[in-house]
Write a protein that holds these residues in place. Structure first.
Motif, PDB file in Angstrom:
ATOM      1  N   ILE A 192       0.909  -1.085  -0.096  1.00 56.08           N
ATOM      2  CA  ILE A 192      -0.066  -0.046  -0.013  1.00 56.08           C
ATOM      3  C   ILE A 192       0.872   1.285  -0.063  1.00 56.08           C
ATOM      4  CG2 ILE A 192      -1.641   1.447   1.488  1.00 56.08           C
ATOM      5  CD1 ILE A 192      -2.975  -1.390   2.398  1.00 56.08           C
ATOM      6  N   GLY A 193       2.110   1.230   0.763  1.00 50.37           N
ATOM      7  CA  GLY A 193       2.869   2.444   0.914  1.00 50.37           C
ATOM      8  C   GLY A 193       3.685   2.878  -0.018  1.00 50.37           C
ATOM      9  N   ILE A 194       4.051   1.859  -1.233  1.00 51.98           N
ATOM     10  CA  ILE A 194       5.240   2.193  -2.218  1.00 51.98           C
ATOM     11  C   ILE A 194       4.815   3.039  -2.950  1.00 51.98           C
ATOM     12  CG2 ILE A 194       5.724   0.915  -4.280  1.00 51.98           C
ATOM     13  CD1 ILE A 194       5.943  -1.692  -2.890  1.00 51.98           C
ATOM     14  N   PRO A 195       3.509   3.402  -3.560  1.00 52.65           N
ATOM     15  CA  PRO A 195       3.179   4.451  -4.457  1.00 52.65           C
ATOM     16  C   PRO A 195       3.571   5.814  -3.722  1.00 52.65           C
ATOM     17  CG  PRO A 195       1.538   2.822  -4.385  1.00 52.65           C
ATOM     18  CD  PRO A 195       2.342   2.667  -3.377  1.00 52.65           C
ATOM     19  N   PHE A 196       3.437   6.016  -2.380  1.00 48.94           N
ATOM     20  CA  PHE A 196       3.689   7.214  -1.794  1.00 48.94           C
ATOM     21  C   PHE A 196       5.259   7.398  -1.808  1.00 48.94           C
ATOM     22  CE2 PHE A 196       5.030   9.556   2.101  1.00 48.94           C
ATOM     23  CZ  PHE A 196       4.371  10.552   2.067  1.00 48.94           C
ATOM     24  N   ASN A 197       5.885   6.522  -1.354  1.00 51.75           N
ATOM     25  CA  ASN A 197       7.480   6.784  -1.397  1.00 51.75           C
ATOM     26  C   ASN A 197       8.039   6.826  -2.863  1.00 51.75           C
ATOM     27  OD1 ASN A 197       8.682   5.801   1.351  1.00 51.75           O
ATOM     28  ND2 ASN A 197       6.715   5.107   1.130  1.00 51.75           N
ATOM     29  N   MET A 198       7.581   6.240  -3.913  1.00 48.28           N
ATOM     30  CA  MET A 198       7.872   6.402  -5.351  1.00 48.28           C
ATOM     31  C   MET A 198       7.620   7.651  -5.753  1.00 48.28           C
ATOM     32  SD  MET A 198       6.450   4.344  -8.602  1.00 48.28           S
ATOM     33  CE  MET A 198       4.823   5.556  -8.539  1.00 48.28           C
ATOM     34  N   VAL A 199       6.431   8.162  -5.485  1.00 49.77           N
ATOM     35  CA  VAL A 199       6.137   9.728  -5.862  1.00 49.77           C
ATOM     36  C   VAL A 199       6.782  10.624  -5.371  1.00 49.77           C
ATOM     37  CG1 VAL A 199       4.229  11.268  -6.165  1.00 49.77           C
ATOM     38  CG2 VAL A 199       3.572   9.012  -6.729  1.00 49.77           C
ATOM     39  N   ILE A 200       7.146  10.783  -4.208  1.00 51.84           N
ATOM     40  CA  ILE A 200       7.879  11.816  -3.473  1.00 51.84           C
ATOM     41  C   ILE A 200       9.515  11.445  -3.790  1.00 51.84           C
ATOM     42  CG2 ILE A 200       8.614  12.601  -1.112  1.00 51.84           C
ATOM     43  CD1 ILE A 200       5.478  13.033  -2.007  1.00 51.84           C
ATOM     44  N   LEU A 201       9.867  10.385  -3.553  1.00 50.52           N
ATOM     45  CA  LEU A 201      11.338  10.368  -4.227  1.00 50.52           C
ATOM     46  C   LEU A 201      11.615  10.492  -5.644  1.00 50.52           C
ATOM     47  CD1 LEU A 201      12.228   7.163  -2.184  1.00 50.52           C
ATOM     48  CD2 LEU A 201      12.835   9.070  -1.663  1.00 50.52           C
ATOM     49  N   TYR A 202      10.658  10.437  -6.441  1.00 45.92           N
ATOM     50  CA  TYR A 202      10.885  10.535  -7.837  1.00 45.92           C
ATOM     51  C   TYR A 202      10.747  12.242  -8.057  1.00 45.92           C
ATOM     52  CZ  TYR A 202       9.563  10.999 -12.675  1.00 45.92           C
ATOM     53  OH  TYR A 202       9.525  11.485 -14.297  1.00 45.92           O
ATOM     54  N   GLY A 203       9.921  12.811  -7.339  1.00 44.23           N
ATOM     55  CA  GLY A 203       9.859  14.393  -7.504  1.00 44.23           C
ATOM     56  C   GLY A 203      11.394  14.996  -6.765  1.00 44.23           C
ATOM     57  N   GLY A 204      11.934  14.002  -5.781  1.00 42.72           N
ATOM     58  CA  GLY A 204      13.157  14.611  -5.233  1.00 42.72           C
ATOM     59  C   GLY A 204      14.414  14.288  -6.361  1.00 42.72           C
ATOM     60  N   LEU A 205      14.394  13.414  -7.052  1.00 41.74           N
ATOM     61  CA  LEU A 205      15.137  12.842  -8.011  1.00 41.74           C
ATOM     62  C   LEU A 205      15.341  13.794  -9.128  1.00 41.74           C
ATOM     63  CD1 LEU A 205      15.130   9.118  -8.496  1.00 41.74           C
ATOM     64  CD2 LEU A 205      16.842  10.270  -7.675  1.00 41.74           C
ATOM     65  N   GLN A 206      14.027  14.403  -9.600  1.00 37.25           N
ATOM     66  CA  GLN A 206      13.952  15.354 -10.758  1.00 37.25           C
ATOM     67  C   GLN A 206      14.676  16.680 -10.324  1.00 37.25           C
ATOM     68  OE1 GLN A 206      12.566  14.179 -13.680  1.00 37.25           O
ATOM     69  NE2 GLN A 206      12.832  12.505 -12.238  1.00 37.25           N
ATOM     70  N   GLU A 207      14.952  17.128  -8.872  1.00 40.48           N
ATOM     71  CA  GLU A 207      15.466  18.216  -8.539  1.00 40.48           C
ATOM     72  C   GLU A 207      17.001  18.109  -8.781  1.00 40.48           C
ATOM     73  OE1 GLU A 207      14.056  21.012  -7.658  1.00 40.48           O
ATOM     74  OE2 GLU A 207      11.947  20.229  -8.124  1.00 40.48           O
ATOM     75  N   ILE A 208      17.415  16.780  -8.778  1.00 42.48           N
ATOM     76  CA  ILE A 208      18.890  16.808  -9.078  1.00 42.48           C
ATOM     77  C   ILE A 208      19.387  16.925 -10.406  1.00 42.48           C
ATOM     78  CG2 ILE A 208      20.931  15.227  -8.848  1.00 42.48           C
ATOM     79  CD1 ILE A 208      19.478  13.794  -6.649  1.00 42.48           C
ATOM     80  N   PRO A 209      20.223  17.789 -10.754  1.00 42.19           N
ATOM     81  CA  PRO A 209      20.531  17.902 -12.277  1.00 42.19           C
ATOM     82  C   PRO A 209      21.208  16.921 -12.929  1.00 42.19           C
ATOM     83  CG  PRO A 209      21.501  19.903 -10.819  1.00 42.19           C
ATOM     84  CD  PRO A 209      20.880  18.865  -9.941  1.00 42.19           C
ATOM     85  N   ARG A 210      20.658  16.437 -14.159  1.00 40.69           N
ATOM     86  CA  ARG A 210      21.233  15.468 -14.851  1.00 40.69           C
ATOM     87  C   ARG A 210      22.652  15.394 -14.924  1.00 40.69           C
ATOM     88  NH1 ARG A 210      18.541  11.465 -17.600  1.00 40.69           N
ATOM     89  NH2 ARG A 210      16.722  12.577 -17.225  1.00 40.69           N
ATOM     90  N   GLU A 211      23.252  16.732 -15.084  1.00 42.80           N
ATOM     91  CA  GLU A 211      24.560  16.873 -15.295  1.00 42.80           C
ATOM     92  C   GLU A 211      25.277  16.327 -14.109  1.00 42.80           C
ATOM     93  OE1 GLU A 211      22.407  19.129 -15.328  1.00 42.80           O
ATOM     94  OE2 GLU A 211      22.240  19.525 -17.694  1.00 42.80           O
ATOM     95  N   VAL A 212      24.895  16.497 -13.035  1.00 43.02           N
ATOM     96  CA  VAL A 212      25.518  15.815 -11.610  1.00 43.02           C
ATOM     97  C   VAL A 212      25.904  14.357 -11.795  1.00 43.02           C
ATOM     98  CG1 VAL A 212      25.288  15.806  -9.056  1.00 43.02           C
ATOM     99  CG2 VAL A 212      24.962  17.984 -10.351  1.00 43.02           C
ATOM    100  N   ARG A 213      24.768  13.732 -12.165  1.00 44.84           N
ATOM    101  CA  ARG A 213      24.792  12.218 -12.006  1.00 44.84           C
ATOM    102  C   ARG A 213      25.823  11.917 -13.430  1.00 44.84           C
ATOM    103  NH1 ARG A 213      18.524  11.018 -11.925  1.00 44.84           N
ATOM    104  NH2 ARG A 213      18.379  12.994 -12.900  1.00 44.84           N
ATOM    105  N   GLU A 214      25.503  12.777 -14.623  1.00 50.29           N
ATOM    106  CA  GLU A 214      26.705  12.279 -15.714  1.00 50.29           C
ATOM    107  C   GLU A 214      27.985  12.537 -15.155  1.00 50.29           C
ATOM    108  OE1 GLU A 214      25.039  14.386 -18.735  1.00 50.29           O
ATOM    109  OE2 GLU A 214      23.318  12.955 -19.064  1.00 50.29           O
ATOM    110  N   ALA A 215      28.122  13.429 -14.419  1.00 50.37           N
ATOM    111  CA  ALA A 215      29.439  13.885 -14.118  1.00 50.37           C
ATOM    112  C   ALA A 215      30.105  12.804 -12.999  1.00 50.37           C
ATOM    113  CB  ALA A 215      29.571  15.249 -13.384  1.00 50.37           C
ATOM    114  N   ALA A 216      29.455  12.233 -12.299  1.00 52.77           N
ATOM    115  CA  ALA A 216      29.784  11.224 -11.406  1.00 52.77           C
ATOM    116  C   ALA A 216      30.103   9.798 -12.117  1.00 52.77           C
ATOM    117  CB  ALA A 216      28.571  10.854 -10.390  1.00 52.77           C
ATOM    118  N   LEU A 217      29.313   9.516 -13.059  1.00 53.27           N
ATOM    119  CA  LEU A 217      29.473   8.391 -13.870  1.00 53.27           C
ATOM    120  C   LEU A 217      30.730   8.538 -14.576  1.00 53.27           C
ATOM    121  CD1 LEU A 217      26.034   7.383 -15.049  1.00 53.27           C
ATOM    122  CD2 LEU A 217      27.274   6.481 -13.245  1.00 53.27           C
TER     123      LEU A 217
END
Length: 319
Positions: A192-217
């Protein structure tokens, strides 16, 4: 003569100007309080009074007869002593801890995995995210009733599928065995609680610039190192809020457990929420039920403070 007039008139003009400036300030503060007053009144009536009444009730011998006689004699700490020394209270507290921690760990882990999965754009990702929200939208009682049929030992779909695949040789008593009941309730609550966590965490991931993740890789960090070294630290405010809100909503769950097991078998799924329900509405001992309710309120207040501090720290970090 002119100089005397000027000398005497200057302070008067200054006083009048200060008086004029002070008037709107007082009126502005009054207007602010008038706007806030309905919310304050609402909080006092619907939250403050029940909270105070519940605390007072925990020190009274409050029974159904009280509603007719109006008499509820004070018993001091008798209700608190009776509850806190009851073995069922200790086991309920332990089950609440296991249920809450197990649910939070499962919901957060799977929710984060799904959030990372959907952060990569692919066809029909939006449709799939929408479908995964369905468990969150279903009322707890409905979800509990459906899962009770699904996990039924004799006719449940889960046992039939496991036996058909040869995973188990005999049906598993998911909800009728003290060894399996609590785990089964935790698994249903995770679903029951997976969707709530997924939605909030997905929104938090969108706030991280893609360039930061690509630079780490590009710097040679693997997926796990990039996640734990870059992504997770940057999502700390969001993660904190998700865990605290998840705790506050999970620790007081009642309807799901009542629909699945009603606190049984043999009190194996008895939590503080079901315990206060049993005392107040089945045994009709409202004083002892208020004691357990106050314990839940204290636990929730502690994590409410943590949530407010985490939210404030998150706002300061964004600034």
């Amino acid at each position: 003569m002119t100089m005397m007039v000027n000398r005497t008139s200057a302070p008067a003009v200054r006083e009048r100007s200060q008086g004029v400036g002070a008037g709107p300030g007082r009126r502005g503060r009054l207007a602010q309080w008038l706007f806030v007053a309905p919310a304050v009144l609402y909080m006092l009536v619907f939250f403050g009074y029940p909270l105070v009444r519940n605390v007072v009730m925990s020190f009274q011998d409050y029974t159904p007869a009280t509603y007719f006689t109006g008499e509820a004699p004070f018993t001091g700490l008798e209700n608190w002593w009776a509850v806190l020394t009851d073995e069922l209270f200790a086991s309920s507290l332990w089950h609440t801890l296991l249920f809450t921690v197990g649910s939070l760990v499962g919901q957060f882990t799977i929710g984060m995995a799904l959030a990372l999965f959907f952060s990569r754009r692919f066809p029909l990702s939006g449709v799939m995210r929408s479908l995964l929200l369905l468990p969150w939208l279903i009322p707890m009682v409905v979800a509990g009733t459906v899962w009770r049929r699904v996990l039924d030992q004799e006719t449940g779909v889960v046992n039939e599928a496991l036996q058909g695949l040869g995973v188990v040789s005999s049906a598993i008593p998911w909800l009728s065995s003290p060894d399996h009941a609590l785990i089964s309730v935790i698994l249903v609550n995770i679903w029951i609680g997976i969707p709530f966590n997924m939605v909030i965490l997905y929104g938090g991931l969108q706030e991280i610039p893609r360039e930061v993740r690509e630079a780490a890789l590009l710097d040679g960090a693997g997926p796990f190192r990039a996640f734990f070294g870059v992504i997770l630290p940057m999502m700390k405010p969001v993660v904190t809020v998700v865990l605290v809100l998840g705790f506050m909503s999970t620790v007081k769950i009642l309807d799901l457990i009542l629909a699945l097991t009603n606190g049984g078998p043999a009190h194996a799924t008895e939590t503080l929420g079901t315990y206060t329900y049993q005392l107040s509405f089945l045994q009709l001992d409202f004083g002892q039920g208020a004691v357990v309710g106050n314990v839940l309120i204290l636990i929730s207040m502690v994590f409410a403070v943590i949530y407010l501090r985490a939210n404030r720290d998150g706002l300061e970090e964004r600034r």
